[in-house]
Design a protein around this motif. Structure first.
Motif, PDB file in Angstrom:
ATOM      1  N   ALA A  46       0.838  -1.202   0.000  1.00 11.69           N
ATOM      2  CA  ALA A  46       0.000   0.000   0.000  1.00 11.69           C
ATOM      3  C   ALA A  46       0.872   1.250   0.000  1.00 11.69           C
ATOM      4  O   ALA A  46       0.582   2.229  -0.696  1.00 11.69           O
ATOM      5  CB  ALA A  46      -0.917   0.004   1.222  1.00 11.69           C
ATOM      6  N   PHE A  47       1.966   1.213   0.773  1.00 14.51           N
ATOM      7  CA  PHE A  47       2.885   2.347   0.799  1.00 14.51           C
ATOM      8  C   PHE A  47       3.561   2.521  -0.553  1.00 14.51           C
ATOM      9  O   PHE A  47       3.755   3.656  -1.022  1.00 14.51           O
ATOM     10  CB  PHE A  47       3.938   2.145   1.890  1.00 14.51           C
ATOM     11  N   VAL A  48       3.936   1.412  -1.196  1.00 14.13           N
ATOM     12  CA  VAL A  48       4.596   1.498  -2.508  1.00 14.13           C
ATOM     13  C   VAL A  48       3.688   2.198  -3.510  1.00 14.13           C
ATOM     14  O   VAL A  48       4.135   3.039  -4.295  1.00 14.13           O
ATOM     15  CB  VAL A  48       4.989   0.095  -3.013  1.00 14.13           C
ATOM     16  N   LEU A  49       2.386   1.876  -3.491  1.00 14.56           N
ATOM     17  CA  LEU A  49       1.455   2.528  -4.407  1.00 14.56           C
ATOM     18  C   LEU A  49       1.355   4.025  -4.131  1.00 14.56           C
ATOM     19  O   LEU A  49       1.349   4.845  -5.052  1.00 14.56           O
ATOM     20  CB  LEU A  49       0.073   1.881  -4.301  1.00 14.56           C
ATOM     21  N   VAL A  50       1.284   4.391  -2.845  1.00 22.68           N
ATOM     22  CA  VAL A  50       1.225   5.814  -2.483  1.00 22.68           C
ATOM     23  C   VAL A  50       2.529   6.507  -2.880  1.00 22.68           C
ATOM     24  O   VAL A  50       2.523   7.626  -3.400  1.00 22.68           O
ATOM     25  CB  VAL A  50       0.956   5.978  -0.976  1.00 22.68           C
ATOM     26  N   TYR A  51       3.650   5.832  -2.643  1.00 25.12           N
ATOM     27  CA  TYR A  51       4.951   6.386  -3.017  1.00 25.12           C
ATOM     28  C   TYR A  51       5.027   6.632  -4.518  1.00 25.12           C
ATOM     29  O   TYR A  51       5.492   7.693  -4.968  1.00 25.12           O
ATOM     30  CB  TYR A  51       6.059   5.438  -2.570  1.00 25.12           C
ATOM     31  N   LEU A  52       4.573   5.668  -5.310  1.00 21.91           N
ATOM     32  CA  LEU A  52       4.592   5.841  -6.764  1.00 21.91           C
ATOM     33  C   LEU A  52       3.696   7.000  -7.193  1.00 21.91           C
ATOM     34  O   LEU A  52       4.026   7.742  -8.118  1.00 21.91           O
ATOM     35  CB  LEU A  52       4.148   4.543  -7.452  1.00 21.91           C
ATOM     36  N   LEU A 219      -1.008   2.942   6.694  1.00 22.40           N
ATOM     37  CA  LEU A 219      -0.817   4.212   6.002  1.00 22.40           C
ATOM     38  C   LEU A 219      -1.331   5.372   6.851  1.00 22.40           C
ATOM     39  O   LEU A 219      -2.403   5.916   6.604  1.00 22.40           O
ATOM     40  CB  LEU A 219      -1.535   4.191   4.654  1.00 22.40           C
ATOM     41  N   SER A 220      -0.581   5.738   7.856  1.00 19.88           N
ATOM     42  CA  SER A 220      -0.927   6.887   8.679  1.00 19.88           C
ATOM     43  C   SER A 220      -0.519   8.169   7.960  1.00 19.88           C
ATOM     44  O   SER A 220       0.078   8.150   6.889  1.00 19.88           O
ATOM     45  CB  SER A 220      -0.191   6.789  10.021  1.00 19.88           C
ATOM     46  N   SER A 221      -0.854   9.298   8.572  1.00 13.26           N
ATOM     47  CA  SER A 221      -0.429  10.575   7.998  1.00 13.26           C
ATOM     48  C   SER A 221       1.094  10.663   7.962  1.00 13.26           C
ATOM     49  O   SER A 221       1.677  11.235   7.042  1.00 13.26           O
ATOM     50  CB  SER A 221      -1.000  11.735   8.825  1.00 13.26           C
ATOM     51  N   GLU A 222       1.740  10.061   8.955  1.00 13.21           N
ATOM     52  CA  GLU A 222       3.204  10.035   8.966  1.00 13.21           C
ATOM     53  C   GLU A 222       3.731   9.266   7.765  1.00 13.21           C
ATOM     54  O   GLU A 222       4.720   9.651   7.136  1.00 13.21           O
ATOM     55  CB  GLU A 222       3.702   9.396  10.262  1.00 13.21           C
ATOM     56  N   GLY A 223       3.054   8.163   7.424  1.00 17.89           N
ATOM     57  CA  GLY A 223       3.465   7.378   6.269  1.00 17.89           C
ATOM     58  C   GLY A 223       3.268   8.120   4.960  1.00 17.89           C
ATOM     59  O   GLY A 223       4.099   8.036   4.049  1.00 17.89           O
ATOM     60  N   LEU A 224       2.171   8.852   4.858  1.00 20.83           N
ATOM     61  CA  LEU A 224       1.922   9.629   3.645  1.00 20.83           C
ATOM     62  C   LEU A 224       2.985  10.706   3.457  1.00 20.83           C
ATOM     63  O   LEU A 224       3.472  10.946   2.342  1.00 20.83           O
ATOM     64  CB  LEU A 224       0.530  10.259   3.710  1.00 20.83           C
ATOM     65  N   LEU A 225       3.351  11.369   4.541  1.00 22.67           N
ATOM     66  CA  LEU A 225       4.391  12.388   4.463  1.00 22.67           C
ATOM     67  C   LEU A 225       5.753  11.765   4.189  1.00 22.67           C
ATOM     68  O   LEU A 225       6.590  12.353   3.492  1.00 22.67           O
ATOM     69  CB  LEU A 225       4.429  13.195   5.756  1.00 22.67           C
ATOM     70  N   GLN A 455      -1.749  16.271  10.006  1.00 27.27           N
ATOM     71  CA  GLN A 455      -2.541  15.057  10.004  1.00 27.27           C
ATOM     72  C   GLN A 455      -3.255  14.981   8.658  1.00 27.27           C
ATOM     73  O   GLN A 455      -4.385  15.437   8.497  1.00 27.27           O
ATOM     74  CB  GLN A 455      -3.551  15.067  11.163  1.00 27.27           C
ATOM     75  N   VAL A 456      -2.527  14.413   7.685  1.00 23.05           N
ATOM     76  CA  VAL A 456      -3.051  14.421   6.321  1.00 23.05           C
ATOM     77  C   VAL A 456      -4.383  13.704   6.242  1.00 23.05           C
ATOM     78  O   VAL A 456      -5.292  14.086   5.517  1.00 23.05           O
ATOM     79  CB  VAL A 456      -2.025  13.767   5.361  1.00 23.05           C
ATOM     80  N   GLY A 457      -4.521  12.634   7.024  1.00 21.01           N
ATOM     81  CA  GLY A 457      -5.753  11.868   6.944  1.00 21.01           C
ATOM     82  C   GLY A 457      -6.978  12.665   7.341  1.00 21.01           C
ATOM     83  O   GLY A 457      -8.064  12.470   6.812  1.00 21.01           O
ATOM     84  N   THR A 458      -6.846  13.594   8.278  1.00 22.62           N
ATOM     85  CA  THR A 458      -7.995  14.363   8.741  1.00 22.62           C
ATOM     86  C   THR A 458      -8.076  15.746   8.115  1.00 22.62           C
ATOM     87  O   THR A 458      -9.127  16.377   8.155  1.00 22.62           O
ATOM     88  CB  THR A 458      -7.949  14.512  10.269  1.00 22.62           C
ATOM     89  N   GLN A 459      -6.959  16.217   7.553  1.00 25.26           N
ATOM     90  CA  GLN A 459      -6.945  17.568   7.017  1.00 25.26           C
ATOM     91  C   GLN A 459      -6.966  17.615   5.492  1.00 25.26           C
ATOM     92  O   GLN A 459      -6.748  18.655   4.905  1.00 25.26           O
ATOM     93  CB  GLN A 459      -5.703  18.310   7.540  1.00 25.26           C
TER      94      GLN A 459
END
Length: 486
Positions: A46-52, A219-225, A455-459
């Motif tokens: 899931a992180f790899v897809l977000v990273y791409l 995939l937390s907000s920390e992971g997205l960042l 907090q990307v998930g909430t903002q």
């Protein structure tokens, strides 16, 4: 305003010369341990897809812009940007981003040669049997002793500096392209051998699950960042390397296809590194989340417990040393290109002259681990300040400047000609480089400086609203800007 395009002084022999060199720049020491680790920590596949997705939204558009700057201007970051902004009728002020990129690359290399020296020293220790230890604490003591001796640590960083300047001094084709043409394939082959060994180590399935299990809950907000930040930093953007390498790219070669090749190769090599490292870690019951300690403390201990561990340890640190060297030659090329293009020096004069200055500055960075550990300003030693200024300020600001220049300030025709995209493709690239990439860099910048807890998930609604606002303001301003540059 129209300007005759600056003729190239030297070129890569082919597109793959650029791809290998740029991939070598991207695949550094941090990428080999950091990307696999954050992939497993933040959701695997899931992180790899977000990273791409972040690579496509932030990294690729800016990389395409940097290569376009380089190929259009045919020079160092300073010269290329000055020529392109002059062609657009803009003042020379904007060449400040070229200066920033060149200085950033030099500053990064000033502390990177010290870290790269660790790889070479551990290769020698593995060859000579100097990594004998029974626990992670023993390995930590060896690592600390290696850093505590300024003569030993300085000798290895000096070796990296000399090898770097020797390769760069031989020229683009005979030095850089020729070296990466065997170092990069050699590194991939060694990774393949290590993966093959790891497949029979007993920890391969645990490593595969760690890297590729599709865990969306991770995939937390920390992971997205983390995905956003790594997508920007991994491609060596805003450090002068890609722009300078782009100045050697022959006309007629697709910048878009070349950029995607580099992004894909960088990601594949990073994942291969994970499949090479983590089976050994899991098979020996070690923690995969130890950062740099994974490379220089945990892995050497694991190699000792493995059949033929010394052989595979030598292969690993040889591969790591190659990764360090391909990155170091890219970071100094911008400065050498500026001295040869603007100051009339020969390549050998420029390379060894820069090498002397680099050695002096890197010595101060090296001393931060021993006799100069207490020489601090605002809580940071010299090594820490080099890292802080480049990663937290110069690279994000430089990337933002590149995006805004390409998206708003300069003539669209320049990038339309260089990129060679269809009308729809160019419109999509322009939208990304104007709005999406800058927004991503601003988020990276805010997060890196710790200005606010995101907090990307909430903002995300606020971020979406901000993107819409920037888009509307940008589109309203664009006609006026285009009229000023016509």
């Amino acid at each position: 305003m129209t300007t005759t395009k600056t003729p190239p002084k030297t070129l890569w022999l082919g597109r793959w010369g650029f791809v290998l060199a740029a991939t070598g720049s991207a695949v550094g020491l941090g990428n080999i341990w950091k990307f696999p680790y954050i992939t497993g920590e933040f959701g695997g596949g899931a992180f790899v897809l977000v990273y791409l997705a972040c690579i496509l939204a932030v990294g690729v558009p800016i990389m395409m812009a940097e290569i376009s700057f380089g190929r259009r201007g045919r020079g160092s970051p300073i010269d290329s940007i000055r020529r392109v902004v002059h062609e657009s009728g803009r003042g020379s002020f904007w060449s400040i981003f070229g200066w920033m990129a060149m200085l950033c690359g030099f500053m990064i290399l000033s502390f990177y040669v010290v870290v790269a020296g660790w790889s070479f020293s551990y290769l020698w220790k593995m060859l000579s049997g100097g990594l004998a230890g029974n626990s992670v604490d023993d390995m930590a003591a060896i690592f600390a002793a290696n850093n505590a001796n300024p003569f030993t640590l300085g000798a290895w960083s000096t070796l990296v500096t000399v090898l770097t300047m020797f390769i760069v001094g031989k020229g683009v084709q005979a030095g850089i392209e020729k070296s990466v043409s065997w170092m990069m394939p050699g590194m991939v082959i060694m990774l393949g051998i290590l993966i093959g060994y790891g497949a029979f180590s007993g920890g391969f399935f645990d490593a595969w699950s760690f890297l590729f299990s599709f865990n969306t809950e991770g995939l937390s907000s920390e992971g997205l960042l983390a995905a956003l930040g790594h997508a920007f930093f991994t491609l060596s953007l805003a450090s002068g390397a890609i722009l300078t390498y782009g100045s050697y790219l022959p006309d007629g070669h697709s910048i878009a296809r070349t950029t995607f090749s580099v992004a894909i190769a960088d990601t594949v090599v990073a994942l291969m590194a994970g499949l090479a490292i983590f089976p050994i870690i899991f098979a020996n019951g070690m923690n995969p989340g130890e950062g740099p300690g994974l490379i220089f403390m945990s892995l050497p201990l694991a190699f000792q417990a493995m059949p033929f561990g010394t052989l595979f340890g030598i292969l690993f640190f040889l591969m790591l040393s190659m990764a360090a060297l391909t990155s170091s030659i890219s970071m100094i090329e911008a400065t050498v290109a500026w001295l040869t293009g603007s100051k009339g020096l020969t390549r050998k004069q420029a390379s060894w002259g820069v090498g002397v200055v680099l050695w002096l500055v890197s010595t101060l960075a090296m001393l931060s681990f021993n006799v100069g550990a207490d020489w601090s300003l605002a809580g940071r030693n010299f090594f820490g300040w080099l890292d802080y200024l480049t990663s937290r300020w110069m690279m994000p600001l430089g990337g933002l400047g590149m995006a805004l220049m390409a998206g708003f300030l300069l003539r669209n025709e320049i990038f339309r000609e260089e990129l060679g995209l269809t009308r729809t493709q160019h419109a999509l690239w322009l939208f990304m480089v104007r709005y999406v990439s800058p927004l991503g860099i601003v988020l990276i910048f805010i997060d890196a400086l710790g200005i606010a807890t995101l907090q990307v998930g909430t903002q995300w609604p606020w971020l979406l609203a901000l993107l819409v606002l920037i888009t509307v303001v940008g589109e309203l301003a664009s006609p006026r800007l285009r009229q000023q540059t016509s």
